[in-house]
Structure formats: structure tokens, C-alpha cells
Design a protein around this motif. Sequence first.
Motif, short mmCIF file in Angstrom:
data_model
loop_
_atom_site.label_atom_id
_atom_site.label_comp_id
_atom_site.label_asym_id
_atom_site.label_seq_id
_atom_site.Cartn_x
_atom_site.Cartn_y
_atom_site.Cartn_z
N LEU A 18 32.47 28.09 10.72
CA LEU A 18 31.21 28.73 10.15
C LEU A 18 30.87 30.10 10.51
CD1 LEU A 18 28.99 25.42 10.70
CD2 LEU A 18 29.39 26.68 8.51
N ASN A 21 29.17 33.29 15.64
CA ASN A 21 29.17 34.36 16.79
C ASN A 21 27.85 34.95 17.04
OD1 ASN A 21 32.25 34.98 15.30
ND2 ASN A 21 32.18 34.72 17.49
N GLU A 46 17.23 36.39 5.17
CA GLU A 46 18.12 36.50 6.42
C GLU A 46 19.26 35.40 5.97
OE1 GLU A 46 17.20 35.64 10.56
OE2 GLU A 46 19.39 35.83 11.03
N GLU A 70 20.59 28.71 5.66
CA GLU A 70 21.53 28.48 6.93
C GLU A 70 22.23 27.08 6.50
OE1 GLU A 70 22.62 29.35 10.22
OE2 GLU A 70 23.83 27.89 9.57
N GLY A 97 21.34 25.29 3.11
CA GLY A 97 22.62 25.27 2.00
C GLY A 97 23.52 26.36 2.21
N PRO A 120 28.39 35.30 8.49
CA PRO A 120 29.54 34.86 9.11
C PRO A 120 30.83 35.28 8.28
CG PRO A 120 28.06 33.60 7.08
CD PRO A 120 27.53 34.82 7.55
N1 SAH Z 1 21.95 35.32 12.73
C1 SAH Z 1 22.67 34.53 14.14
C2 SAH Z 1 24.09 33.68 13.81
C3 SAH Z 1 25.03 34.55 13.13
S1 SAH Z 1 26.57 33.50 13.11
C4 SAH Z 1 22.87 35.60 15.28
O1 SAH Z 1 23.07 36.85 14.96
O2 SAH Z 1 23.11 34.96 16.45
C5 SAH Z 1 26.69 33.18 11.32
C6 SAH Z 1 25.62 32.07 10.85
O3 SAH Z 1 25.98 31.89 9.59
C7 SAH Z 1 25.80 30.78 11.55
O4 SAH Z 1 24.46 30.41 12.00
C8 SAH Z 1 26.51 29.88 10.50
O5 SAH Z 1 25.99 28.63 10.55
C9 SAH Z 1 25.73 30.50 9.34
N2 SAH Z 1 26.65 30.31 8.02
C10 SAH Z 1 28.04 30.05 7.86
N3 SAH Z 1 28.46 30.08 6.69
C11 SAH Z 1 27.35 30.05 5.88
C12 SAH Z 1 26.91 29.69 4.53
N4 SAH Z 1 28.01 29.70 3.65
N5 SAH Z 1 25.72 29.76 4.09
C13 SAH Z 1 24.69 30.11 4.94
N6 SAH Z 1 24.76 30.19 6.24
C14 SAH Z 1 26.24 30.17 6.74
#
Ligand code: SAH
Length: 272
Positions: A18, A21, A46, A70, A97, A120
Motif C-alpha cells: 500500500l 511510508n 487528502e 484511504e 476506498g 502511495p
Molecule cells: N499521509 C500519510 C500516509 C502516507 S503512506 C503520511 O504521510 O504519514 C500512503 C497512504 O496511502 C497509506 O495510508 C496507504 O494505506 C494509502 N493508500 C495506498 N493505496 C491507496 C489507494 N489506492 N487509495 C487510497 N489510499 C491508498
Amino acid sequence: MNIISDNVKRIAGAQKRLGQNFILDMNITRKIVNFSDLDQESTVLEIGPGPGGLTLAILEKSPLKLIVIEKDERCLEGLELIKQTYSNSVQFDMVHGDALSVIKNILADLCGVIIIANLPYNIASPLLVGFVHQHKHIKKMILMFQQEVAQRIVGKVGTNHYGRLSIIVQAFFKPTIVYKLPPSAFTPPPKIHSAVVSFEPLVSGEDVNIKSLEEVTSLFFSHRRKTVGHIIKKYCQKQSSNIEEFLNPYLNLRPENLSVEVYTHLAQIFKK
Ligand code: SAH
């Protein structure tokens, strides 16, 4: 800060699949949010809030509305707690989603949106192209990418980094790298360096047909070692003679030497 580290515990293990980081240092997330110029009238979107470090920094600015998307169910409980803390001051919509599938419908109903995200990395480019398709609804974007992708986004004509992504983005936005982060800024640290890119919409983007631009750049960059003259002779015979006439000064160049303006003009001719 405590609420964020508690949320990381709730998530119980970042998943590479996913692109997880996380940024837990509020000094960093506040700095990222400050690039967005958001105010109390703003609608903010976001993508991938995760444990909510960036989310919290956005909420501290009291925007009118925040929508988060998310995919990971494990993040929702922690985000719900953050939501409750701000329920009196900010309209906060949580969407569970896949951003790739819901982004089009969500943006379609909004205008003047500010998008802020630590994306991500595995789906950052297709997400960005999805945003570009919805550019009419966007006021500004502040997005984190792996550095190599950020360099392609801001890539200038004639350089190694210049390609389809640079052209498609730069036809609609002015992208600037505003902040570089080392792997140590993230938990867990990724192998690569990262960069935050700011995107300002361009008025000239309103006249560009994005589908046609995608077709033209796809055709030219799938033959990036060939000359423009070769490409049009071989693949553009059925198109109007306008193409040959317009590209006449560039026949000996390669696709990476044609500017964004040349490609947007070509897209217009292709559309006809
Ligand atoms: N914004 C947070 C997390 C960044 S990591 C921070 O900066 O700490 C990337 C995030 O995107 C993770 O929470 C992951 O679960 C989410 N993510 C991954 N693929 C996604 C998708 N297709 N749609 C929505 N969220 C997603």
C-alpha cells in the motif's frame, strides 16, 4: 504527536503493497501544508491519510472542508478519532476506498479544491494523471513523490527526465519541487529520496484537449529514438497535412526535443 504515534500502533505494521511510508514528525507535515496556502474558505482533499500526520496539520489550519480517501481499513479507527476532535470546526468526510477508482466522481462535485498528499508511491503517477484529467476542479496541489518521479514531472525539454509525464502535467500546471526529504523522514524509511512538488494551474491549460495530448505523446514517445520526420511519415499519413506543415521545422529532432507548447498544438491538430 501522541495521537499520531497511537494511530501507527493501531495500524500495526506498515504494508509495502500500500506504499505505506508514514511521516510522523509534525514539523515536517506542517511545513508541507504551509506550501498549500490553504485558508478557512478552502476545500481540501487528502489521498492516503494513513495515521493522520498530514491530516492533523491540515486540520490545524481550519479549512472549510476536508475529504480524505484511504484504502486501508486499519487506518479508519485512528482517523475517526482525529475527525471527532475537529468535528465542531471542520466538515470532515472520510471515504474508505481506492483513490484511483473514486477520485473522478469525488472531484467532479467540487470546485477550487486543494489536494495535499504524501502519495502511495506505487500508484503516484496514475493518480497524478487522474488529477490532471480533473484539472478544472483544482486550485492547487502539494504532492509528495519519490524524487525520480518528481524530476520527471518538472523535467525540462531536451533533458533526460523529459517525457510524457512532464508534458501531460506541464500542459495544465506549473510544477515546482519545493521540498526534498531523505528516507529518514519516513517510518519505515523507503530506499529512495522523496520530493514535494507544488502544482499551480495554468490558464492556458483550459484550451488543451488532454485525451488528444495523451494520444500524441504516446505515439511520439513510443518511438523516442526516431526523428520527428520518421514518425510522421510512418504513422501520421492519415492525419491532415497540417501536421506535416506544423512540424516542418522540427523534422530532424527527436520527441524529447519538442516543447510542451509544440505538443499541445499538435494535440489540437490531432483532435480535428
Ligand atoms: N499521509 C500519510 C500516509 C502516507 S503512506 C503520511 O504521510 O504519514 C500512503 C497512504 O496511502 C497509506 O495510508 C496507504 O494505506 C494509502 N493508500 C495506498 N493505496 C491507496 C489507494 N489506492 N487509495 C487510497 N489510499 C491508498
